[in-house]
Design a protein around this motif. Sequence first.
Motif, mmCIF file in Angstrom:
data_model
loop_
_atom_site.group_PDB
_atom_site.id
_atom_site.type_symbol
_atom_site.label_atom_id
_atom_site.label_comp_id
_atom_site.label_asym_id
_atom_site.label_seq_id
_atom_site.Cartn_x
_atom_site.Cartn_y
_atom_site.Cartn_z
ATOM 1 N N ILE A 220 0.759 -1.116 0.013
ATOM 2 C CA ILE A 220 -0.005 -0.066 -0.041
ATOM 3 C C ILE A 220 1.047 1.231 0.221
ATOM 4 N N ASN A 221 0.615 2.205 -0.832
ATOM 5 C CA ASN A 221 1.480 3.239 -1.270
ATOM 6 C C ASN A 221 0.998 4.409 -0.084
ATOM 7 N N ASN A 222 1.971 4.882 0.752
ATOM 8 C CA ASN A 222 1.756 5.753 1.830
ATOM 9 C C ASN A 222 2.014 6.977 1.554
ATOM 10 N N ASP A 223 2.592 7.484 0.488
ATOM 11 C CA ASP A 223 3.104 8.677 0.050
ATOM 12 C C ASP A 223 2.043 9.815 0.104
ATOM 13 N N VAL A 224 2.318 10.694 0.762
ATOM 14 C CA VAL A 224 1.484 11.919 0.734
ATOM 15 C C VAL A 224 1.798 12.873 -0.239
ATOM 16 N N LYS A 225 0.911 13.179 -1.245
ATOM 17 C CA LYS A 225 1.167 14.270 -2.323
ATOM 18 C C LYS A 225 0.716 15.480 -1.792
ATOM 19 N N VAL A 226 1.705 16.517 -2.073
ATOM 20 C CA VAL A 226 1.051 17.783 -1.401
ATOM 21 C C VAL A 226 1.320 18.828 -2.885
ATOM 22 N N GLY A 227 0.019 19.679 -2.937
ATOM 23 C CA GLY A 227 0.180 20.501 -4.177
ATOM 24 C C GLY A 227 0.907 21.747 -3.801
ATOM 25 N N ALA A 228 1.030 22.560 -4.696
ATOM 26 C CA ALA A 228 1.628 23.903 -4.676
ATOM 27 C C ALA A 228 0.971 24.635 -3.589
ATOM 28 N N LEU A 601 10.821 33.674 6.615
ATOM 29 C CA LEU A 601 9.677 32.693 6.325
ATOM 30 C C LEU A 601 9.737 32.589 4.656
ATOM 31 N N MET A 602 9.707 33.610 4.192
ATOM 32 C CA MET A 602 9.676 33.512 2.734
ATOM 33 C C MET A 602 10.924 32.717 1.886
ATOM 34 N N HIS A 603 12.085 33.019 2.656
ATOM 35 C CA HIS A 603 13.088 32.021 2.382
ATOM 36 C C HIS A 603 12.828 30.358 2.469
ATOM 37 N N GLU A 604 12.289 30.376 3.788
ATOM 38 C CA GLU A 604 11.996 28.916 4.447
ATOM 39 C C GLU A 604 10.923 28.419 3.256
ATOM 40 N N ARG A 605 10.019 29.240 2.629
ATOM 41 C CA ARG A 605 8.977 28.675 1.920
ATOM 42 C C ARG A 605 9.453 28.442 0.384
ATOM 43 N N GLU A 606 10.386 29.307 0.036
ATOM 44 C CA GLU A 606 11.159 29.036 -1.307
ATOM 45 C C GLU A 606 11.791 27.738 -1.075
ATOM 46 N N GLU A 607 12.690 27.510 -0.020
ATOM 47 C CA GLU A 607 13.415 26.147 0.191
ATOM 48 C C GLU A 607 12.449 25.220 0.077
ATOM 49 N N ARG A 608 11.301 25.113 0.752
ATOM 50 C CA ARG A 608 10.265 23.989 0.725
ATOM 51 C C ARG A 608 9.869 23.641 -0.652
ATOM 52 N N LYS A 609 9.638 24.802 -1.556
ATOM 53 C CA LYS A 609 9.083 24.587 -2.777
ATOM 54 C C LYS A 609 10.040 23.953 -3.547
ATOM 55 N N LYS A 610 11.502 24.298 -3.587
ATOM 56 C CA LYS A 610 12.620 23.522 -4.275
ATOM 57 C C LYS A 610 12.726 22.161 -3.854
ATOM 58 N N GLU A 611 12.515 21.777 -2.337
ATOM 59 C CA GLU A 611 12.650 20.537 -1.716
ATOM 60 C C GLU A 611 11.628 19.749 -2.367
ATOM 61 N N MET A 612 10.546 20.284 -2.424
ATOM 62 C CA MET A 612 9.452 19.392 -2.853
ATOM 63 C C MET A 612 9.450 19.015 -4.318
ATOM 64 N N GLY A 613 9.700 20.172 -5.056
ATOM 65 C CA GLY A 613 10.310 19.738 -6.631
ATOM 66 C C GLY A 613 11.018 18.779 -6.940
ATOM 67 N N THR A 614 12.062 18.739 -6.083
ATOM 68 C CA THR A 614 13.153 17.769 -6.268
ATOM 69 C C THR A 614 12.793 16.274 -5.692
ATOM 70 N N LEU A 615 11.929 16.138 -4.708
ATOM 71 C CA LEU A 615 11.259 15.045 -4.368
ATOM 72 C C LEU A 615 10.286 14.340 -5.449
ATOM 73 N N MET A 616 9.665 15.383 -6.122
ATOM 74 C CA MET A 616 8.497 14.975 -7.075
ATOM 75 C C MET A 616 9.365 14.424 -8.408
ATOM 76 N N ASP A 617 10.625 15.265 -8.621
ATOM 77 C CA ASP A 617 11.498 14.381 -9.853
ATOM 78 C C ASP A 617 12.077 13.151 -9.533
ATOM 79 N N GLU A 618 12.329 13.442 -8.144
ATOM 80 C CA GLU A 618 13.086 11.946 -7.817
ATOM 81 C C GLU A 618 12.056 10.662 -7.943
ATOM 82 N N GLU A 619 10.824 11.189 -7.514
ATOM 83 C CA GLU A 619 9.594 9.946 -7.371
ATOM 84 C C GLU A 619 9.416 9.560 -8.977
ATOM 85 N N GLU A 620 9.388 10.621 -9.658
ATOM 86 C CA GLU A 620 8.908 10.150 -11.093
ATOM 87 C C GLU A 620 10.150 9.413 -11.721
ATOM 88 N N ARG A 621 11.446 9.636 -11.572
ATOM 89 C CA ARG A 621 12.451 9.075 -11.949
ATOM 90 C C ARG A 621 12.287 7.517 -11.243
#
Length: 771
Positions: A220-228, A601-621
């Motif tokens: 069972i896949n327990n991954d949580v997909k979080v949108g933008a 907070l703005m910097h942390e938000r940008e870092e989180r967006k970049k991290e989520m993008g990296t994770l999504m790319d890694e999941e697709e690969r």
Amino acid sequence: MQPAILMKYALDLYSSFNPKTQTLDSYLETVLGDCDSPTAPPSNVTLKQILYSVVRFKPGISSFLKHYFYDNAGSVLRADYDMYSIMLCLCLFRIQDIGFKQFETLCMVQEPTKMASFLGYLFDTSPTSPVQCSVKQEWCKHYDVTYIEKELIAKIKSLEGSMQGLISKLVSKAQGMVAAQEEKEKKAGITMLKKTKGTVPVPFNITKPRPRRVPEPMRINNDVKVGAEPDYLDRTSLSEIEAEKAARLEDVRMQTRKKYEESKEQPFKFHETRSNIDQVRREIEEQREAELQFDASHRKPLPDFKRFNATVKLNAAAILREDALFKKKQAEEAKLIQNYEEELRDSTEFYRWRNTMEEHDHLMKMEQVKSKRMQAVASAQNARDAKTRQFVDNKAVADLIKEEGELIGQQRVLEKEKDVIINRQLVKEIKEVEEKAPRKAEAKVFRERQQVRKTQKEELQEAWEKKLKEDEEEQARKMDKIRQLRTHIVHKPEVKVFDPTTSAGLGLLDEMSLVEMEERLKINQVREKNEEIEKRRHIVAERSIKQAQLAQRISNIKRIREAAKTSNMEARQQKKLNEKLKAEREEQALRIKEVALAEQLMHEREERKKEMGTLMDEEERRKKNQMFQGAATHQVEETHYDQLLLGREREARMRKEKAQSAALIYEQTKITARKVVEKETRTKVAAKKKLYKAKDDEIKEKRADLLTKQKSEVANKKYAFAVTRQKEKEIKAMTVDRNVYAQSINDMSLTLAKTHAARQSKKNVVAMLTE
């Protein structure tokens, strides 16, 4: 959990609890672990409720068991006190919670003879029963009479029928156990022949079929997909939203007003049909009330202190107190000036530096408080994780305790059988003693009383004969005295004449006649009157001097108050200005910190967006790689994850064993340290008491010696003073007798000198007042 094991755990918990060294909550948390969470074991919750109930109702339980053990001293054991406490709490205070069926189950696992006797004593509702008489009086010391009658006694009466049935079951079970035990004892001396075992069939050694292969479980896949994250929050602000809201409300208000103003069907006529009768009625009533004047006030108005100053009368204590305060301040300022002259430096710069550093320390303290709050949040998360791990460990320990409890239960059954045999033998011996010992004791007491009665009778006879002889002797003595008094001669009274000019003639130094005493009293009265007049003059002079000093101090105080008023006003204005500047600085610093926090907070938000993008790319690969890989790769990955899980379990087991050993060592070390501290404390207290006692004894001895020495010195001084005074009186009397004329001239000179001194002091006082 089985009822027997549950009761055993409850007994162990209650017997090992010591309220002097540990609270109930900490004790239960240490022994049972989790008892309050939704996932807590039901047995732990039950044990906690039982222990809480027994501790809460301990006064009532102790009162009942005191009478129960006293009335049944020959059939109950003191070792079962805790068991009786728990059963009394369950059947009297908690039976509505657990139910009668569950209570019956708990009673049946106990020894039936004990429970039958206990329940029969408790649920005896006759008017002469202990519960209705002695136990009720004892309960009144701890509970209200209404509560005892409506709750405790009423509950006993309502459960009487059910409990009688339970008692009969317990009696039947006890009789069956006794019969079985007797049968077992009868067979104990008979040698039982060993029976031959029959032939046991053994199955053939057939090859067992291979177990059926279990299909692999579906993953069972327990991954949580979080949108933008929504970006509409960055396009607006709170002030823009409030402005749009106000504009929208104003637009709606204008449209509504326009709709009613431009209506053609039925235009509204506002304020045209309104009546003013209520206003006229109110004005008339106010006019009538003004004429009546029921609430007229005749007191004088308050004075206007703005036009003239209020007169404040100060007493002497207030004037002296304020003058002393002013002098104290003057002394402090003089001391500061002297320090400045001696040390050539001013301390103003130091106080300014100290105030600056105190403000800096305050800011640093606020920063530390903020950092501690962040640390507290992190520590709270660590505590939650530790609590979860502790729950898992406690569950494993509870399983081990359950297995150990079953073995202990079996051992307890064997011990109970042994105790029953021993108690039965003790009962037989006690019955034999009870049948023979009272008769022997009664015969012994009867013989002793006969002997005492005979001895007392003889002593009483002897005392009566002695008393008769003494009365006869006393009567003869009284008659002899009466005869002697009758023979005496009655003397005639002598008349003495009193002469007021003569003394008593006893030879004392201070003897004087009545006339001389009256003359001396008159002379003393005149002298005292002159002294009183002189003292009054002196008091008047001192009072005038004090009034002049107070007037001078009042003028000085007024001048000081005016100066203090001006300086305080300037200080308050300066303080308000400083507080305003300080508030502005703090507000500016707060704004700077808010800007920095928003940027962070703005910097942390940008870092989180970049991290989520990296994770999504890694999941697709990874998904693409899985599509090209076969089933063998999936099996290898599953094996790899299984091995990781096993490794984590080994690590957790080792960590748990290490923590348990460390906790055991810590507890033993703490117990040893506590014993050492207690021993040292007792030694110190004993040494201190011994030292204090020795000092007290030494002080008492020295005080007694000093008191004796002082008494002897005082006695010697008194004796020397008395001797000297006696000699002076003798010399003075001798001098007066030799030259009476010189003594009269001396007395006249003293009187003139005193009069002259009084006149001179009077002149001095008048001159001082005129100046």
